[in-house]
Design an enzyme around this catalytic site. Structure first.
Site, PDB file in Angstrom:
ATOM      1  N   HIS A 107     -16.583  58.196 -13.611  1.00 24.89           N
ATOM      2  CA  HIS A 107     -15.954  58.538 -12.030  1.00 24.89           C
ATOM      3  C   HIS A 107     -14.661  59.431 -13.019  1.00 24.89           C
ATOM      4  O   HIS A 107     -15.127  59.740 -14.372  1.00 24.89           O
ATOM      5  CB  HIS A 107     -14.930  57.853 -11.588  1.00 24.89           C
ATOM      6  CG  HIS A 107     -15.623  56.717 -11.263  1.00 24.89           C
ATOM      7  ND1 HIS A 107     -16.071  56.598  -9.846  1.00 24.89           N
ATOM      8  CD2 HIS A 107     -15.718  54.498 -12.091  1.00 24.89           C
ATOM      9  CE1 HIS A 107     -16.497  55.707  -9.086  1.00 24.89           C
ATOM     10  NE2 HIS A 107     -16.372  54.807 -10.572  1.00 24.89           N
ATOM     11  N   GLY A 134     -18.977  38.783 -28.820  1.00 23.68           N
ATOM     12  CA  GLY A 134     -18.520  38.791 -27.685  1.00 23.68           C
ATOM     13  C   GLY A 134     -17.466  39.666 -27.328  1.00 23.68           C
ATOM     14  O   GLY A 134     -16.393  40.262 -27.823  1.00 23.68           O
ATOM     15  N   ALA A 152     -16.989  41.329 -32.194  1.00 26.07           N
ATOM     16  CA  ALA A 152     -16.456  41.026 -30.755  1.00 26.07           C
ATOM     17  C   ALA A 152     -14.973  42.158 -29.774  1.00 26.07           C
ATOM     18  O   ALA A 152     -14.463  42.380 -31.523  1.00 26.07           O
ATOM     19  CB  ALA A 152     -15.703  39.800 -31.048  1.00 26.07           C
ATOM     20  N   LYS A 172     -15.284  51.715 -34.687  1.00 21.54           N
ATOM     21  CA  LYS A 172     -15.481  52.977 -35.981  1.00 21.54           C
ATOM     22  C   LYS A 172     -16.069  51.781 -37.238  1.00 21.54           C
ATOM     23  O   LYS A 172     -16.026  50.276 -36.866  1.00 21.54           O
ATOM     24  CB  LYS A 172     -13.844  52.578 -36.665  1.00 21.54           C
ATOM     25  CG  LYS A 172     -12.844  53.702 -35.514  1.00 21.54           C
ATOM     26  CD  LYS A 172     -13.609  55.075 -35.133  1.00 21.54           C
ATOM     27  CE  LYS A 172     -12.265  55.794 -34.304  1.00 21.54           C
ATOM     28  NZ  LYS A 172     -12.823  57.073 -33.885  1.00 21.54           N
ATOM     29  N   ARG A 175     -18.969  49.172 -41.778  1.00 28.34           N
ATOM     30  CA  ARG A 175     -18.941  49.215 -43.351  1.00 28.34           C
ATOM     31  C   ARG A 175     -20.555  49.879 -43.042  1.00 28.34           C
ATOM     32  O   ARG A 175     -21.333  49.460 -42.361  1.00 28.34           O
ATOM     33  CB  ARG A 175     -19.182  47.635 -44.308  1.00 28.34           C
ATOM     34  CG  ARG A 175     -19.497  46.543 -43.355  1.00 28.34           C
ATOM     35  CD  ARG A 175     -19.284  45.492 -44.101  1.00 28.34           C
ATOM     36  NE  ARG A 175     -19.850  44.041 -43.403  1.00 28.34           N
ATOM     37  CZ  ARG A 175     -20.904  43.670 -44.088  1.00 28.34           C
ATOM     38  NH1 ARG A 175     -22.051  44.025 -45.069  1.00 28.34           N
ATOM     39  NH2 ARG A 175     -20.846  42.497 -43.607  1.00 28.34           N
TER      40      ARG A 175
END
Ligand SMILES: CC(=O)SCCNC(=O)CCNC(=O)[C@H](O)C(C)(C)COP(=O)(O)OP(=O)(O)OC[C@H]1O[C@@H](n2cnc3c(N)ncnc32)[C@H](O)[C@@H]1OP(=O)(O)O
Length: 177
Positions: A107, A134, A152, A172, A175
């Site tokens: 939106h 998850g 997760a 981010k 590795r």
């Protein structure tokens, strides 16, 4: 709508397609509970393209289903929300943890445009052999490169390259694999 332009979501055809998807997804969950094999044709009716050996555990929530492509060997755990206002492309051998959200709609940040009910959407692409942990949330327009792992709870706001582990909000890279 599929091209990423701003639009007003009051189209009766879209409403009918959404209602159809809600009914099919609900039915899929109901039938799956007692007979996963019998539920399979319902899933294939709901999802635009799904490989024969791809597996989705209900509950499953979609906007339309028709704009979703799922490759071979892919598994999605309970509670996938895939809002396919724009195309969602999930590759081969992807692992999707519980309660993952793939959110193509956006939106406007501008308050007047948002009050005018303008919406837009951008495609999401999940590369081959990606693992989404998850609760991962993938935002509109994001591509995740093949073989990458998203930890997760991550919120993926920008593209993720292939072959990395990324975690956090915003996600981010921590590795290379
Ligand atoms: C298909 C299914 O159903 S899957 C089932 C559901 N399972 C899951 O969702 C599990 C998801 N797994 C994870 O999130 C794991 O933590 C992984 C895969 C990201 C771990 O990856 P690794 O590269 O082995 O990371 P490692 O455990 O070494 O941690 C590295 C750093 O990242 C941090 N980290 C690991 N996972 C997360 C995360 N999800 N969010 C934020 N930070 C994290 C660690 O705390 C560590 O930080 P530190 O260096 O400050 O101590």
């Amino acid at each position: 709508m599929l091209a990423g332009d701003l639009y007003i979501a009051d189209d009766p055809d879209l409403a009918a397609a959404s209602k159809r998807a809600i009914l099919l997804a609900h039915r899929y969950g109901e039938v799956y509970a007692t007979d996963p094999d019998a539920a399979r044709p319902i899933l294939e009716e709901l999802i635009g393209s799904i490989a024969p050996d791809a597996h989705i555990r209900p509950p499953l929530y979609v906007d339309y289903g028709a704009h979703i492509t799922i490759g071979p060997g892919t598994f999605a755990n309970y509670g996938l929300t895939a809002l396919d206002v724009a195309p969602i492309t999930i590759g081969a051998d992807v692992q999707i943890g519980p309660n993952v959200q793939l959110l193509t709609p956006t939106h406007p940040v501008d308050p007047d445009m948002r009050r005018a009910k303008l919406e837009a959407a951008e495609p999401i692409v999940i590369g081959d052999n990606v693992w989404l942990g998850g609760g991962v949330i993938v935002l509109a327009g994001v591509t995740i490169g093949e073989n990458s792992v998203i930890g997760a709870g991550a919120v993926v706001t920008r593209d993720i390259p292939a072959g990395v582990v990324a975690v956090g909000n915003p996600a981010k890279v921590i590795r290379h694999i």
